[in-house]
Write an enzyme that holds these catalytic residues in place. Structure first.
Site, PDB file in Angstrom:
ATOM      1  N   LYS A 177       0.839  -1.205   0.000  1.00 38.43           N
ATOM      2  CA  LYS A 177       0.000   0.000   0.000  1.00 38.43           C
ATOM      3  C   LYS A 177       0.870   1.250   0.000  1.00 38.43           C
ATOM      4  O   LYS A 177       1.919   1.286   0.660  1.00 38.43           O
ATOM      5  CB  LYS A 177      -0.913  -0.029   1.241  1.00 38.43           C
ATOM      6  N   SER A 182      -9.767   1.519   2.783  1.00 37.25           N
ATOM      7  CA  SER A 182      -8.921   2.334   1.947  1.00 37.25           C
ATOM      8  C   SER A 182      -7.844   1.548   1.185  1.00 37.25           C
ATOM      9  O   SER A 182      -7.276   2.081   0.235  1.00 37.25           O
ATOM     10  CB  SER A 182      -8.234   3.401   2.804  1.00 37.25           C
ATOM     11  N   SER A 199      -9.813  -1.133   6.933  1.00 36.36           N
ATOM     12  CA  SER A 199      -9.275  -0.963   5.575  1.00 36.36           C
ATOM     13  C   SER A 199      -8.517  -2.143   4.999  1.00 36.36           C
ATOM     14  O   SER A 199      -8.159  -2.116   3.828  1.00 36.36           O
ATOM     15  CB  SER A 199      -8.393   0.270   5.515  1.00 36.36           C
TER      16      SER A 199
HETATM   17  N1  GLN Z   1     -13.397   3.436   6.473  1.00 36.62           N
HETATM   18  C1  GLN Z   1     -12.679   3.805   7.645  1.00 36.62           C
HETATM   19  C2  GLN Z   1     -12.350   5.276   7.619  1.00 36.62           C
HETATM   20  O1  GLN Z   1     -12.633   5.887   6.658  1.00 36.62           O
HETATM   21  C3  GLN Z   1     -11.434   2.976   7.812  1.00 36.62           C
HETATM   22  C4  GLN Z   1     -10.212   3.488   7.136  1.00 36.62           C
HETATM   23  C5  GLN Z   1      -8.975   2.693   7.450  1.00 36.62           C
HETATM   24  O2  GLN Z   1      -9.039   1.629   8.073  1.00 36.62           O
HETATM   25  N2  GLN Z   1      -7.850   3.225   7.049  1.00 36.62           N
HETATM   26  O3  GLN Z   1     -11.826   5.829   8.525  1.00 36.62           O
END
Ligand code: GLN
Length: 429
Positions: free
Chosen positions: A61, A136, A160
């Protein structure tokens, strides 16, 4: 297959599919990759690597630092940033003989659930390119699901890794907080961030986790990993409200001779988890992102996407005088109550089975006019981050040809049990 063949195959699938999927922000230079692959093949022949994954290709990532390879966090602010050092996990991958093929697309700075806020454009779900792969870490999950790589790393602050794993039909783990060093991971919400593995099989997911886990003094929350003892006859608890949604997985566990029992939480987690998470995540996120002020890091002329701006405003608000007690302190108290409720349930059960997300992957743009609906969809994933407990997404079914996962969440350091149970029901889709 040797490392050189693995690199060649991976590059050719990327070439064939990534113009449509958009899983990668950066693919490493072919010559450098082949040089590295030959070195790894040589190391394998000399028997210097312990990991069964030596010689395999991995995607990382783009919020995880790779020395000499662009690391953008999918943000205009860091569009051309080349880090001078590598994250601890990247060092560990290299020592284990893996080859980093490139850096994957994501929501800007990991604030999101769909990979749509990336300044490099959305990633598409390989099962249906009109849909999101999730987020994400959507690029990592899509790269694995499309067969561009067999392994990837993501980061999981509120789901995410697990949510895109569910939408893309693969395994994804959010490790116990502190198990994997965050040194070199761009921080989102430091009290919840963890780096986690994606893979197409339980064995690979476990092997990748064992490479990246371990103490690192450069991460102040890193801990010496001491696996929990394995129960002889594990019992899985299922919140009674969701038992009907998890019929396939429950049946498979029972066929494998594992006990599954229903229970009810003593606290209304469903109601409070996502609101508490978003208050804490935005608060920590806005103080972490303050470093991209254009003095040392970040292009001062570049702007954040509207979603990120809104969240930073919310973070500033909940930390400001007059609101702090009402929001941040209250959310922190709720966090403790959630942890207590899980500790209580995990006295009676060895782990908890739940959905990862209620649905399969939504169409791109689905949340454009209802962001709150997007936040609410994180209800099942955020408790693992709020509590620090480990949670694994296991692909268990397909609905209208789209994959869907189930989540196993356990006590701290019980990853070995989660993998062992996942192996019992492997191959459901
Ligand atoms: N969807 C969650 C957020 O927007 C999780 C994001 C993540 O785990 N980086 O914060």
């Amino acid at each position: 297959m040797g490392a050189v063949e693995n690199v060649m195959r991976s590059l050719s699938v990327i070439e064939e599919k990534d113009s449509e999927i958009n899983a990668f922000i950066t693919v490493a230079d072919e010559k450098a990759l082949l040089r590295r692959a030959r070195e790894v093949d040589d190391g394998i022949n000399r028997g210097i690597y312990d990991s069964p994954l030596a010689g395999m290709v991995i995607a990382v990532k783009d919020n995880i630092m790779t020395a000499g390879l662009k690391t953008t966090c999918a943000s205009e602010k860091l569009r051309d940033f080349i880090p001078p050092y590598s994250a601890a996990v990247v060092e560990r991958l290299t020592e284990a003989g893996l080859i980093i093929i490139g850096k994957t697309n994501m929501d800007e700075f990991a604030f999101g659930s769909t990979t749509e806020t990336s300044c490099f454009g959305s990633t598409k779900n390989p099962y249906d390119t009109t849909r999101t792969p999730g987020g994400s870490s959507g690029g990592s999950a899509a790269a694995v699901a499309a067969g561009m790589v067999e392994l990837a790393l993501g980061s999981d602050t509120g789901g995410s890794v697990r949510q895109p794993a569910s939408y893309c039909g693969i395994y994804g783990l959010k490790p116990t907080y502190g198990a994997v060093s965050r040194f070199g991971l761009t921080s989102y919400a430091s009290s919840m961030d963890q780096i986690g593995p994606f893979a197409t099989s339980v064995d690979d997911c476990e092997a990748l986790f064992s490479i990246i886990a371990g103490f690192d003094e450069r991460d102040s929350n890193s801990i010496h990993y001491n696996p929990d003892s394995m129960p002889e006859k594990p019992v899985i608890g299922v919140p009674e409200k969701y038992a009907s949604e998890l019929i396939c997985a429950i049946r498979r566990f029972k066929e494998a001779g594992i006990k599954v029992r229903e229970f009810k939480f003593s606290f209304d987690i469903e109601r409070f988890a996502a609101p508490a998470y978003y208050i804490i995540a935005c608060a920590e996120g806005c103080s972490n992102l303050a470093r991209f002020d254009g003095i040392r890091y970040g292009d001062r002329n570049a702007d954040y996407c509207p979603e990120l701006k809104a969240r930073l405003e919310m973070g500033n608000l909940v930390l400001s005088e007059g609101f702090y007690d009402e929001y941040y302190i209250k959310a922190s108290k709720i966090r403790r109550l959630i942890r207590n409720a899980y500790d209580e349930v995990l006295k009676g059960f060895d782990c908890i089975l739940s959905p990862v997300v209620a649905d399969t992957a939504p169409i791109l743009g689905h949340y454009d006019d209802d962001r709150v609906k997007m936040y609410a969809a994180d209800t099942f994933t955020v408790p693992a981050n709020l509590t620090g407990l480990p949670a694994l997404c296991i692909p268990v079914e397909k609905k209208d040809s789209l994959p869907k996962g189930a989540q196993l969440m356990g006590r701290a350091f019980s990853e070995n049990l989660l993998f062992c149970l996942a192996r019992q029901i492997e191959g459901m889709i």
